[in-house]
Design an enzyme around this catalytic site. Structure first.
Site, short mmCIF file in Angstrom:
data_model
loop_
_atom_site.label_atom_id
_atom_site.label_comp_id
_atom_site.label_asym_id
_atom_site.label_seq_id
_atom_site.Cartn_x
_atom_site.Cartn_y
_atom_site.Cartn_z
CG ASN A 1 -26.38 2.44 11.80
OD1 ASN A 1 -26.36 2.50 10.57
ND2 ASN A 1 -25.76 1.48 12.48
CE LYS B 1 -28.29 -1.20 12.82
NZ LYS B 1 -28.46 -2.30 13.76
CG HIS C 1 -22.61 -1.23 13.99
ND1 HIS C 1 -23.21 -2.45 13.86
CD2 HIS C 1 -23.54 -0.40 14.54
CE1 HIS C 1 -24.46 -2.37 14.31
NE2 HIS C 1 -24.68 -1.13 14.72
CD GLU D 1 -25.86 -4.49 12.48
OE1 GLU D 1 -25.78 -3.59 11.62
OE2 GLU D 1 -26.77 -4.52 13.35
CD GLU E 1 -24.85 0.59 18.54
OE1 GLU E 1 -25.96 1.09 18.40
OE2 GLU E 1 -24.19 0.13 17.60
N GLY F 1 -31.35 -4.74 17.45
CA GLY F 1 -32.33 -5.29 16.53
C GLY F 1 -33.18 -6.41 17.12
CB SER G 1 -33.93 -2.58 21.29
OG SER G 1 -33.68 -3.73 20.48
P1 13P Z 1 -31.54 -1.12 16.69
O1 13P Z 1 -31.92 0.26 17.22
O2 13P Z 1 -32.30 -1.49 15.47
O3 13P Z 1 -31.53 -2.14 17.76
O4 13P Z 1 -30.02 -0.96 16.20
C1 13P Z 1 -29.08 -0.38 17.04
C2 13P Z 1 -27.83 -0.15 16.28
O5 13P Z 1 -27.14 -1.09 15.91
C3 13P Z 1 -27.45 1.24 15.97
O6 13P Z 1 -26.16 1.30 15.45
#
Ligand code: 13P
Length: 247
Positions: free
Chosen positions: A9, A11, A93, A95, A163, A169, A209
């Site tokens: 992803n 983002k 997701h 976010e 997740e 992140g 992560s």
């Molecule tokens: P990170 O791997 O940067 O923690 O993000 C995970 C994520 O949100 C994948 O959709």
């Protein structure tokens, strides 16, 4: 064992130049054959990626409109995503839930619509830190899962991504046991509330992560069928290491 599934992803990251480089690194990477590999670029770069990337890797969108396209300024329809070659869409997701404010019902409707157009859904669930600390991890995950289950007619084209929000992140990856515990509970929930067949056949992947150093231990867990990778998916060789952590 279910076929391993690893999604990258990206983002809201990248430029035409950085994405050209990333795609070239992915094209040159040696990827284990028995893994489904998917990358999810920002909308505006999907066409560029589709044109340059090897067919070995499928493309996912990071979001989609809840129904048929039309007068919805700023949105992107599932039909359009299909038209430019997307096979998947990430929905729910954290976010989008917690930064943009999408709710369970809206996300469920989006999932049903994408599936009705034969686009696969990477269905994300996960608890926040305060919810975990309050002992509500399963409650939160099951409620989010139920909203998907209530909305979709079939689980054939769905991958569930667990997740935990506190791991996204932050560099604070869930331990293999913490992840396994939730994945097993999700599979059990599917068994009780959908069917035994769906429970065993649905890929449950972990995100938060994940990197080249911690993927192997996570991949050994019985109910971890792959990963959804954020930051580390922006580096081609490291993403390949994660894909190749399949056991
Ligand atoms: P990170 O791997 O940067 O923690 O993000 C995970 C994520 O949100 C994948 O959709």
């Amino acid at each position: 064992n279910n076929k391993f599934f690893v999604g990258g992803n990206w983002k809201c990251n990248g430029t035409k130049d950085s994405i050209t480089k990333l795609v070239s690194d992915l094209n040159n990477a040696k990827l284990e054959a028995d893994v489904d590999v998917v990358v999810s670029p920002p909308f505006v770069y999907i066409d560029q990626v589709k044109n340059l990337l090897t067919d070995r890797i499928e493309i996912s969108a990071q979001n989609s409109w809840v129904g048929k396209g039309g007068a919805f300024t700023g949105e992107i329809s599932v039909e359009q995503l299909k038209d430019i070659g997307c096979k998947w869409v990430i929905l729910g997701h954290s976010e989008r839930r917690h930064v943009i404010g999408e709710d369970d019902q809206f996300i469920g409707k989006k999932a049903a619509y994408a599936l009705s157009e034969s686009v696969g859904v990477i269905a994300c669930i996960g608890e926040k830190l305060e919810e975990r600390e309050a002992g509500k991890t399963f409650d939160v995950c099951f409620k989010q899962l139920k909203a998907f289950a209530d909305a979709v007619p079939s689980w054939e084209n769905i991958v569930v991504a667990y997740e935990p929000v506190w791991a996204i992140g932050t560099g604070k990856v869930a331990t293999p046991l913490q992840a396994q515990e939730v994945h097993a509970a999700v599979r059990d929930w599917l068994k009780t509330n959908v069917s035994a067949d769906v429970a065993s056949a649905t890929r449950i992947i972990y995100g938060g992560s994940v990197n080249g150093g911690n993927c192997a231990e996570l991949a050994k867990q019985e109910d971890i069928d792959g990963f959804l990778v954020g930051g580390a998916s922006l580096k081609g060789p490291e993403f390949a290491t994660i894909v190749n952590s399949v056991t």
